[in-house]
Design a protein around this motif. Structure first.
Motif, PDB file in Angstrom:
ATOM      1  N   UNK A  37     -27.222  -4.109  76.721  1.00 23.85           N
ATOM      2  CA  UNK A  37     -27.374  -4.142  75.271  1.00 23.85           C
ATOM      3  C   UNK A  37     -27.474  -5.592  74.790  1.00 23.85           C
ATOM      4  N   UNK A  38     -28.359  -5.871  73.835  1.00 24.42           N
ATOM      5  CA  UNK A  38     -28.468  -7.243  73.316  1.00 24.42           C
ATOM      6  C   UNK A  38     -27.219  -7.656  72.542  1.00 24.42           C
ATOM      7  N   UNK A  39     -26.936  -8.945  72.557  1.00 17.21           N
ATOM      8  CA  UNK A  39     -25.790  -9.504  71.849  1.00 17.21           C
ATOM      9  C   UNK A  39     -26.237 -10.189  70.568  1.00 17.21           C
ATOM     10  N   UNK A  40     -25.374 -10.114  69.545  1.00 15.05           N
ATOM     11  CA  UNK A  40     -25.620 -10.822  68.291  1.00 15.05           C
ATOM     12  C   UNK A  40     -24.326 -11.538  67.904  1.00 15.05           C
ATOM     13  N   UNK A  41     -24.350 -12.871  67.935  1.00 16.22           N
ATOM     14  CA  UNK A  41     -23.196 -13.653  67.493  1.00 16.22           C
ATOM     15  C   UNK A  41     -23.183 -13.762  65.976  1.00 16.22           C
ATOM     16  N   UNK A  42     -22.012 -13.565  65.370  1.00 12.89           N
ATOM     17  CA  UNK A  42     -21.894 -13.476  63.915  1.00 12.89           C
ATOM     18  C   UNK A  42     -20.925 -14.519  63.389  1.00 12.89           C
ATOM     19  N   UNK A  43     -21.292 -15.143  62.274  1.00 17.41           N
ATOM     20  CA  UNK A  43     -20.379 -16.028  61.560  1.00 17.41           C
ATOM     21  C   UNK A  43     -19.343 -15.177  60.826  1.00 17.41           C
ATOM     22  N   UNK A  44     -18.077 -15.481  61.048  1.00 21.47           N
ATOM     23  CA  UNK A  44     -16.977 -14.698  60.495  1.00 21.47           C
ATOM     24  C   UNK A  44     -17.066 -14.569  58.969  1.00 21.47           C
ATOM     25  N   UNK A  45     -17.351 -15.673  58.297  1.00 22.70           N
ATOM     26  CA  UNK A  45     -17.419 -15.655  56.837  1.00 22.70           C
ATOM     27  C   UNK A  45     -18.590 -14.816  56.345  1.00 22.70           C
ATOM     28  N   UNK A  46     -19.740 -14.967  56.985  1.00 22.72           N
ATOM     29  CA  UNK A  46     -20.904 -14.174  56.587  1.00 22.72           C
ATOM     30  C   UNK A  46     -20.617 -12.682  56.772  1.00 22.72           C
ATOM     31  N   UNK A  47     -19.841 -12.347  57.802  1.00 15.17           N
ATOM     32  CA  UNK A  47     -19.424 -10.968  57.977  1.00 15.17           C
ATOM     33  C   UNK A  47     -18.630 -10.458  56.780  1.00 15.17           C
ATOM     34  N   UNK A  48     -17.674 -11.266  56.312  1.00 18.64           N
ATOM     35  CA  UNK A  48     -16.900 -10.889  55.132  1.00 18.64           C
ATOM     36  C   UNK A  48     -17.815 -10.679  53.923  1.00 18.64           C
ATOM     37  N   UNK A  49     -18.726 -11.604  53.708  1.00 13.42           N
ATOM     38  CA  UNK A  49     -19.595 -11.532  52.536  1.00 13.42           C
ATOM     39  C   UNK A  49     -20.484 -10.297  52.580  1.00 13.42           C
ATOM     40  N   UNK A  50     -21.126 -10.044  53.714  1.00 13.92           N
ATOM     41  CA  UNK A  50     -22.049  -8.922  53.786  1.00 13.92           C
ATOM     42  C   UNK A  50     -21.340  -7.578  53.684  1.00 13.92           C
ATOM     43  N   UNK A  51     -20.119  -7.508  54.240  1.00 16.31           N
ATOM     44  CA  UNK A  51     -19.369  -6.261  54.097  1.00 16.31           C
ATOM     45  C   UNK A  51     -18.951  -6.066  52.643  1.00 16.31           C
ATOM     46  N   UNK A  52     -18.544  -7.156  51.995  1.00 16.24           N
ATOM     47  CA  UNK A  52     -18.165  -7.072  50.581  1.00 16.24           C
ATOM     48  C   UNK A  52     -19.331  -6.644  49.710  1.00 16.24           C
ATOM     49  N   UNK A  53     -20.510  -7.208  49.963  1.00 15.65           N
ATOM     50  CA  UNK A  53     -21.703  -6.828  49.202  1.00 15.65           C
ATOM     51  C   UNK A  53     -22.051  -5.362  49.434  1.00 15.65           C
ATOM     52  N   UNK A  54     -21.928  -4.921  50.672  1.00 16.99           N
ATOM     53  CA  UNK A  54     -22.279  -3.541  51.000  1.00 16.99           C
ATOM     54  C   UNK A  54     -21.326  -2.549  50.332  1.00 16.99           C
ATOM     55  N   UNK A  55     -20.041  -2.816  50.388  1.00 15.49           N
ATOM     56  CA  UNK A  55     -19.047  -1.870  49.858  1.00 15.49           C
ATOM     57  C   UNK A  55     -19.026  -1.858  48.340  1.00 15.49           C
ATOM     58  N   UNK A  56     -19.121  -3.042  47.706  1.00 10.58           N
ATOM     59  CA  UNK A  56     -18.944  -3.124  46.246  1.00 10.58           C
ATOM     60  C   UNK A  56     -20.251  -2.967  45.482  1.00 10.58           C
ATOM     61  N   UNK A  57     -21.375  -3.266  46.126  1.00  8.83           N
ATOM     62  CA  UNK A  57     -22.649  -3.221  45.422  1.00  8.83           C
ATOM     63  C   UNK A  57     -22.957  -4.472  44.628  1.00  8.83           C
ATOM     64  N   UNK A  58     -22.154  -5.524  44.781  1.00  8.53           N
ATOM     65  CA  UNK A  58     -22.426  -6.794  44.091  1.00  8.53           C
ATOM     66  C   UNK A  58     -23.790  -7.327  44.529  1.00  8.53           C
ATOM     67  N   UNK A  59     -24.597  -7.780  43.561  1.00  7.05           N
ATOM     68  CA  UNK A  59     -25.971  -8.168  43.855  1.00  7.05           C
ATOM     69  C   UNK A  59     -26.099  -9.643  44.235  1.00  7.05           C
ATOM     70  N   UNK A  60     -25.702 -10.523  43.336  1.00  2.45           N
ATOM     71  CA  UNK A  60     -25.852 -11.959  43.582  1.00  2.45           C
ATOM     72  C   UNK A  60     -24.618 -12.694  43.067  1.00  2.45           C
TER      73      UNK A  60
END
Length: 362
Positions: free
Chosen positions: A122-145
């Protein structure tokens, strides 16, 4: 223009896409599985976490934390797969935290990710910890910008999106807000279960006296080491009593927790408001472990309301370090064609938020 939301560069899927996310940058080990469906929906299939908890008054050391992650990795991943109802063969990619964080714990989880990648091709994807927080927050809350306030044990940053980067407008000049609260919790011997910051919050609700403490904002940045030192000094002064005595000038541990929280959070609200004014945003998204704090959300909400805006925040399932946030950010990156070559899977403790090319946003 500030606030303008354009269509996403992500292309529609012709089949469902599933990612496993592994997080272990500090004392929480997480495994989460997320699915992006061909109909455009996103589904959290599982989100399992295990926390390394030390005795009251003690922090967690990198070596011991890494050992905890190695001990629990298979159990946590197996439970995540069972809850999701899938097998490792069903995954499209394996995502892991590349940084920032504590070196030894990061490496132990990256080793697990590399092993699974080799075993199941399986391919690997390294993730920035902070960007993970931001994208999950955007996904769950629906915040746009939104303006993002990222507050955790190791990071304190005010962030805004621009031209496929998350730009850091301000940050701590020394220690992070979570570290500040955790260290004071150890001074007054609060439990680390479920977390020292949570127990500080509960003590602060009992506080009745606001003590003067250093308030240090420098432009868009904050400094927290001075307020921590001052609060620690007050703990050992003659006016401090474990229980209220009625004497003039006395104060309790709860008063100190209350005063520390109020002052630090006021500093964070101030620099967040400046960033909102600068880009004309009406949204604030609070992410990171400290983002669960109800008092911080309340203070930020008052400020945002006065500006005609609103605050977005998630509960402890998603604001505290978890595997699903790594899966979400990693899968977005994967869908844009990004892969982490095996030779580039080494972790880094200093992985800046603004180093990441946010290719999935317009």
């Amino acid at each position: 223009m500030p606030g303008r939301v354009r269509s996403s560069p992500l292309r529609p899927l012709d089949k469902d896409c599933i990612a496993l996310g592994l997080e272990g940058s500090a004392n929480k080990l997480g495994a989460g599985i997320i699915k992006h469906s061909s109909d455009g929906s996103t589904n959290v299939l599982s989100n399992v976490r295990h926390t390394y908890i030390t005795p009251p008054g003690e922090g967690f050391q990198p070596r011991d934390t890494a050992q905890h992650h190695r001990d629990w990795a298979l159990t946590v991943i197996r439970e995540a797969l069972q809850k999701a109802g899938i097998q490792l063969d069903d995954l499209d990619c394996i995502c892991f935290t590349k940084g920032p964080g504590m070196g030894a714990p990061l490496q132990s989880v990256a080793l697990v990710a590399r092993t699974l990648s080799l075993l199941y091709d399986k391919p690997l994807v390294g993730v920035n910890h902070c960007v993970g927080h931001i994208e999950m927050g955007r996904q769950i809350t629906g915040a746009q910008n939104p303006i993002v306030l990222y507050v955790s044990g190791g990071n304190t940053q005010v962030i805004a999106y621009s031209q496929q980067r998350y730009r850091i407008f301000g940050e701590t000049l020394d220690i992070a807000v979570g570290n500040c609260l955790d260290r004071f919790a150890r001074v007054i011997n609060l439990s680390n279960d479920p977390s020292p910051g949570y127990n500080i919050e509960q003590e602060a609700k009992k506080g009745k006296r606001l003590l003067p403490l250093p308030y240090t904002t420098k432009g868009m940045d904050v400094s927290l080491s001075g307020i921590l030192t001052s609060t620690e000094a007050l703990t050992f002064e003659k006016g401090f009593h474990a229980v209220e005595t009625g004497e003039e000038g006395t104060y309790t541990p709860a008063d100190l927790c209350f005063s520390l929280q109020e002052t630090v959070f006021a500093m964070l609200v101030e620099i967040t408001e400046r960033a909102m004014a600068h880009i004309g945003s009406k949204e604030v998204l609070i992410v990171g472990g400290v983002g669960c704090n109800e008092r911080l959300q309340e203070m930020m909400g008052v400020m945002a309301k006065e500006r005609g805006g609103q605050v977005f925040a998630t509960d402890e399932r998603f604001c505290i370090d978890n595997g699903i946030m790594i899966a979400q950010a990693g899968l977005l990156s994967y869908r844009m064609g990004f892969r982490t070559p095996f030779s580039k899977t080494a972790c880094t403790q200093r992985f800046r938020t603004d180093e990441v090319h946010v290719s999935w946003r317009a």
